[in-house]
Design a protein around this motif. Structure first.
Motif, PDB file in Angstrom:
ATOM      1  N   UNK B 137       0.939  -1.191  -0.321  1.00 55.64           N
ATOM      2  CA  UNK B 137      -0.081   0.177   0.215  1.00 55.64           C
ATOM      3  C   UNK B 137       1.151   1.278   0.033  1.00 55.64           C
ATOM      4  N   UNK B 138       0.006   2.083  -1.020  1.00 55.03           N
ATOM      5  CA  UNK B 138       1.376   3.591  -1.249  1.00 55.03           C
ATOM      6  C   UNK B 138       0.960   4.714  -0.095  1.00 55.03           C
ATOM      7  N   UNK B 139       1.792   4.616   1.072  1.00 51.82           N
ATOM      8  CA  UNK B 139       1.244   6.018   2.575  1.00 51.82           C
ATOM      9  C   UNK B 139       2.149   7.046   2.232  1.00 51.82           C
ATOM     10  N   UNK B 140       1.054   7.739   2.396  1.00 54.03           N
ATOM     11  CA  UNK B 140       1.708   9.046   2.569  1.00 54.03           C
ATOM     12  C   UNK B 140       2.486   9.247   3.508  1.00 54.03           C
ATOM     13  N   UNK B 141       3.646  10.064   3.120  1.00 55.39           N
ATOM     14  CA  UNK B 141       4.783  10.617   4.412  1.00 55.39           C
ATOM     15  C   UNK B 141       4.875  11.934   4.331  1.00 55.39           C
ATOM     16  N   UNK B 142       5.352  12.712   5.684  1.00 57.42           N
ATOM     17  CA  UNK B 142       5.951  14.135   5.889  1.00 57.42           C
ATOM     18  C   UNK B 142       7.353  13.929   6.102  1.00 57.42           C
ATOM     19  N   UNK B 143       7.512  15.381   6.037  1.00 55.72           N
ATOM     20  CA  UNK B 143       9.259  15.775   6.034  1.00 55.72           C
ATOM     21  C   UNK B 143      10.300  15.114   5.885  1.00 55.72           C
ATOM     22  N   UNK B 144       9.640  15.156   4.353  1.00 50.01           N
ATOM     23  CA  UNK B 144      10.580  14.475   3.570  1.00 50.01           C
ATOM     24  C   UNK B 144      11.039  13.270   3.384  1.00 50.01           C
ATOM     25  N   UNK B 145       9.410  12.351   4.237  1.00 50.48           N
ATOM     26  CA  UNK B 145       9.852  11.204   3.689  1.00 50.48           C
ATOM     27  C   UNK B 145       9.869   9.874   4.921  1.00 50.48           C
ATOM     28  N   UNK B 146       9.701  11.277   6.376  1.00 54.20           N
ATOM     29  CA  UNK B 146      10.279  10.666   7.287  1.00 54.20           C
ATOM     30  C   UNK B 146       8.936   9.941   8.047  1.00 54.20           C
ATOM     31  N   UNK B 147       8.149  10.991   7.748  1.00 55.84           N
ATOM     32  CA  UNK B 147       6.595  10.386   9.136  1.00 55.84           C
ATOM     33  C   UNK B 147       5.869   9.574   8.498  1.00 55.84           C
ATOM     34  N   UNK B 148       5.342   8.822   8.744  1.00 56.63           N
ATOM     35  CA  UNK B 148       4.014   8.349   7.885  1.00 56.63           C
ATOM     36  C   UNK B 148       2.834   9.386   8.823  1.00 56.63           C
ATOM     37  N   UNK B 149       1.737   8.988   7.512  1.00 50.56           N
ATOM     38  CA  UNK B 149       1.108   9.413   7.808  1.00 50.56           C
ATOM     39  C   UNK B 149      -0.139   8.518   7.785  1.00 50.56           C
ATOM     40  N   UNK B 150      -1.487   8.312   7.859  1.00 52.98           N
ATOM     41  CA  UNK B 150      -3.089   7.416   7.497  1.00 52.98           C
ATOM     42  C   UNK B 150      -3.473   7.737   6.245  1.00 52.98           C
ATOM     43  N   UNK B 151      -2.773   8.687   5.307  1.00 53.83           N
ATOM     44  CA  UNK B 151      -3.208   8.911   3.809  1.00 53.83           C
ATOM     45  C   UNK B 151      -2.756   7.988   2.944  1.00 53.83           C
ATOM     46  N   UNK B 152      -3.507   7.324   2.127  1.00 53.89           N
ATOM     47  CA  UNK B 152      -3.131   6.661   0.886  1.00 53.89           C
ATOM     48  C   UNK B 152      -3.549   7.219  -0.074  1.00 53.89           C
ATOM     49  N   UNK B 153      -2.079   7.720  -0.658  1.00 51.31           N
ATOM     50  CA  UNK B 153      -1.432   7.949  -2.288  1.00 51.31           C
ATOM     51  C   UNK B 153      -2.522   8.398  -2.544  1.00 51.31           C
ATOM     52  N   UNK B 154      -3.256   7.582  -3.562  1.00 50.67           N
ATOM     53  CA  UNK B 154      -4.626   7.487  -4.503  1.00 50.67           C
ATOM     54  C   UNK B 154      -5.534   8.360  -3.930  1.00 50.67           C
ATOM     55  N   UNK B 155      -6.159   8.154  -2.730  1.00 46.93           N
ATOM     56  CA  UNK B 155      -6.814   8.851  -2.304  1.00 46.93           C
ATOM     57  C   UNK B 155      -6.643  10.344  -1.964  1.00 46.93           C
ATOM     58  N   UNK B 156      -5.197  10.783  -1.493  1.00 41.81           N
ATOM     59  CA  UNK B 156      -5.051  11.965  -1.340  1.00 41.81           C
ATOM     60  C   UNK B 156      -4.652  12.977  -2.525  1.00 41.81           C
ATOM     61  N   UNK B 157      -4.767  11.971  -3.240  1.00 40.86           N
ATOM     62  CA  UNK B 157      -3.896  12.776  -4.712  1.00 40.86           C
ATOM     63  C   UNK B 157      -5.592  13.447  -5.444  1.00 40.86           C
ATOM     64  N   UNK B 158      -6.367  12.367  -4.859  1.00 41.23           N
ATOM     65  CA  UNK B 158      -8.245  12.275  -5.811  1.00 41.23           C
ATOM     66  C   UNK B 158      -8.502  13.692  -4.978  1.00 41.23           C
ATOM     67  N   UNK B 159      -8.205  13.851  -3.557  1.00 41.62           N
ATOM     68  CA  UNK B 159      -9.041  14.713  -2.897  1.00 41.62           C
ATOM     69  C   UNK B 159      -8.414  15.955  -3.255  1.00 41.62           C
ATOM     70  N   UNK B 160      -7.204  16.271  -3.363  1.00 41.77           N
ATOM     71  CA  UNK B 160      -6.664  16.948  -3.916  1.00 41.77           C
ATOM     72  C   UNK B 160      -6.746  17.634  -4.712  1.00 41.77           C
ATOM     73  N   UNK B 161      -6.690  17.456  -6.124  1.00 35.79           N
ATOM     74  CA  UNK B 161      -7.205  17.331  -6.968  1.00 35.79           C
ATOM     75  C   UNK B 161      -8.940  18.074  -6.881  1.00 35.79           C
ATOM     76  N   UNK B 162      -9.651  17.506  -6.253  1.00 33.03           N
ATOM     77  CA  UNK B 162     -11.236  17.726  -6.271  1.00 33.03           C
ATOM     78  C   UNK B 162     -10.495  19.125  -5.198  1.00 33.03           C
ATOM     79  N   UNK B 163     -10.537  19.624  -4.658  1.00 36.52           N
ATOM     80  CA  UNK B 163     -10.063  20.534  -3.862  1.00 36.52           C
ATOM     81  C   UNK B 163      -9.737  21.727  -4.467  1.00 36.52           C
ATOM     82  N   UNK B 164      -8.894  21.150  -6.235  1.00 39.15           N
ATOM     83  CA  UNK B 164      -8.572  23.020  -6.652  1.00 39.15           C
ATOM     84  C   UNK B 164      -6.602  22.594  -7.101  1.00 39.15           C
ATOM     85  N   UNK B 165      -6.834  21.324  -6.677  1.00 39.80           N
ATOM     86  CA  UNK B 165      -4.992  21.240  -7.157  1.00 39.80           C
ATOM     87  C   UNK B 165      -5.513  21.339  -8.555  1.00 39.80           C
TER      88      UNK B 165
END
Lengths: 192, 251
Positions: B137-165
């Motif tokens: 599973x593709x997990x979104x990370x923060x701080x240059x890839x050091x800190x994992x989040x709860x977010x899935x790459x594909x879900x987050x990318x879709x949300x970013x697009x829908x919010x106006x990216x």
């Protein structure tokens, strides 16, 4: 004097810098009297159609720009706002060109971002620019092919990437970001 | 025809480029403006400046850098690093930047994407996503890839697009630094799922990797740093090779 209309829309500093590279000190202003007296006027724009039109109306620029007699060059959103109506925010523009601005279908990547070609080039604005030259585009809305077209581009369909009517010129692409081709186009505008 | 974009990325700290660069005939390899000009002349389609400094001075030096870059180069450029508000972006765009890239600040407060898109238009909002594939599973990370989040790459990318990216800049932490090629499977899935352009990042080692990410990964643009900085790949050679393989490029 070259004036760049400053109505608070987007990144107009790069237009000023582009003229500086050509040795021309362009003035950024929203002052109606200064714009009236200018030799040439640039009407730039990046951003949203509706907020741009609100700002133009608030300053009276919506009446001034269509009445200008000197050469005017609209860029990107500037070109779209010079048309009669845009699908973006479903608003009326300045109606200099009796054209409708449409939205790219989402079967394409939207916005179109990047370098695309211009063809069927006409008028002094595009003098010494080779057919199929690459210029930089960033947009989600487009002007369909029409009788005012002086350049066309293909993105899913053929559309109009530059238009001209009387003293009004407009480009959908960004000459200020289009490398040496863009510089040539800005030089051509200065020479009109 | 719209062409695929080649995008060199410059890491900036206190107004200077940090990653070692290997340019002959360059007086000051640490000056991002000089480097930007060389890349622009060599055929780069766009540039990205990523500010990795963490000082209070950052805002002022970054704005100053953006102004100097915009004065000198005539191709578009994106600025990223520590951007978290509409006023940050206003300052950068007014100084001459074309786009901004936001990463952690968008994860922490997704409304920022809506705010920036409404204020400046989708076309100048790039959402950068660092993700790592963990147990498939593709997990979104923060701080240059050091800190994992709860977010899935594909879900987050879709949300970013829908919010106006306006674009997604996806860096695969599995591929970054390996020089083994881009994460083309994930990239192709992003490209198929979304209608906004996708910039591939992480893994560039050879010219074939770029060809692969445009064909197999369906990427609209490819970003790389060290292969360009160390002159392992010349942009002119890369574009000639891509053209030979039938990929649309600006030459």
């Amino acid at each position: 004097m070259i004036v760049i209309v400053d109505y608070g829309a987007g990144n107009i500093q790069s237009v000023k810098f582009a003229f500086e590279r050509l040795g021309v000190d362009a003035v950024l202003t929203s002052d109606v009297e200064v714009i009236k007296k200018a030799d040439k006027v640039i009407f730039p724009g990046v951003g949203r159609a509706e907020s741009a039109m609100v700002k133009l109306k608030a300053t009276g620029l919506d009446k001034l720009i269509p009445a200008l007699k000197q050469p005017v060059l609209g860029v990107c959103l500037g070109m779209q706002l010079m048309c009669k109506h845009t699908a973006e925010d479903n608003i009326n523009g300045l109606d200099i060109f009796p054209l409708e601005v449409k939205e790219f279908p989402k079967t394409l990547k939207v916005p179109q971002i990047g370098w695309n070609q211009i063809s069927e080039l006409k008028t002094d604005l595009l003098k010494d620019v080779k057919e199929d030259s690459f210029v930089y585009f960033v947009h989600s809305f487009y002007v369909p092919d029409n009788s005012f077209s002086i350049a066309s581009t293909n993105y899913g369909m053929k559309y109009s990437s530059a238009i001209k009517k009387d003293n009004f010129y407009a480009t959908q692409f960004h000459p200020e970001k289009s490398g040496s081709i863009g510089e040539q186009i800005l030089k051509n505008f200065l020479a009109i | 025809m719209l062409t695929k974009r080649i995008v060199p990325c410059l890491d900036i700290k206190n107004g200077r480029t940090v990653k070692g660069v290997n340019f002959v005939n360059l007086r000051d390899a640490g000056d991002p403006v000089d480097l930007a000009e060389i890349y622009s002349k060599n055929g780069a389609d766009e540039l990205v400046f990523l500010d990795i400094s963490a000082t209070e001075e950052r805002r002022r030096t970054l704005v100053d850098l953006v102004k100097r870059v915009a004065q000198r180069i005539n191709i578009p450029f994106t600025v990223g690093g520590g951007i978290s508000s509409v006023s940050d972006v206003d300052r950068l765009l007014k100084s001459g930047a074309d786009k901004v890239s936001i990463n952690s600040s968008a994860v922490k407060r997704p409304e920022l994407i809506n705010e920036l898109s409404a204020a400046f238009g989708a076309q100048c909002v790039v959402v950068a996503i660092d993700a790592k594939q963990i147990d498939g599973e593709w997990i979104v990370h923060l701080v240059g890839g050091k800190v994992p989040t709860e977010l899935n790459l594909f879900d987050w990318a879709k949300e970013a697009q829908d919010r106006g990216a306006g674009e997604i800049l996806f860096t695969s932490m599995n591929n970054d630094g390996t020089k083994d090629g881009f994460a083309n499977e994930a990239l192709a899935r992003l490209s198929n799922n979304l209608h906004i352009p996708i910039i591939a990042s992480g893994g560039a080692g050879t010219m074939q990797h770029f060809a692969d990410t445009f064909i197999d990964g369906k990427a609209d643009a490819a970003l790389a740093a060290s292969v360009f900085h160390f002159k392992e790949i010349e942009i002119a050679d890369l574009k000639a090779e891509l053209k030979k393989q039938g990929i649309a490029v600006r030459i």
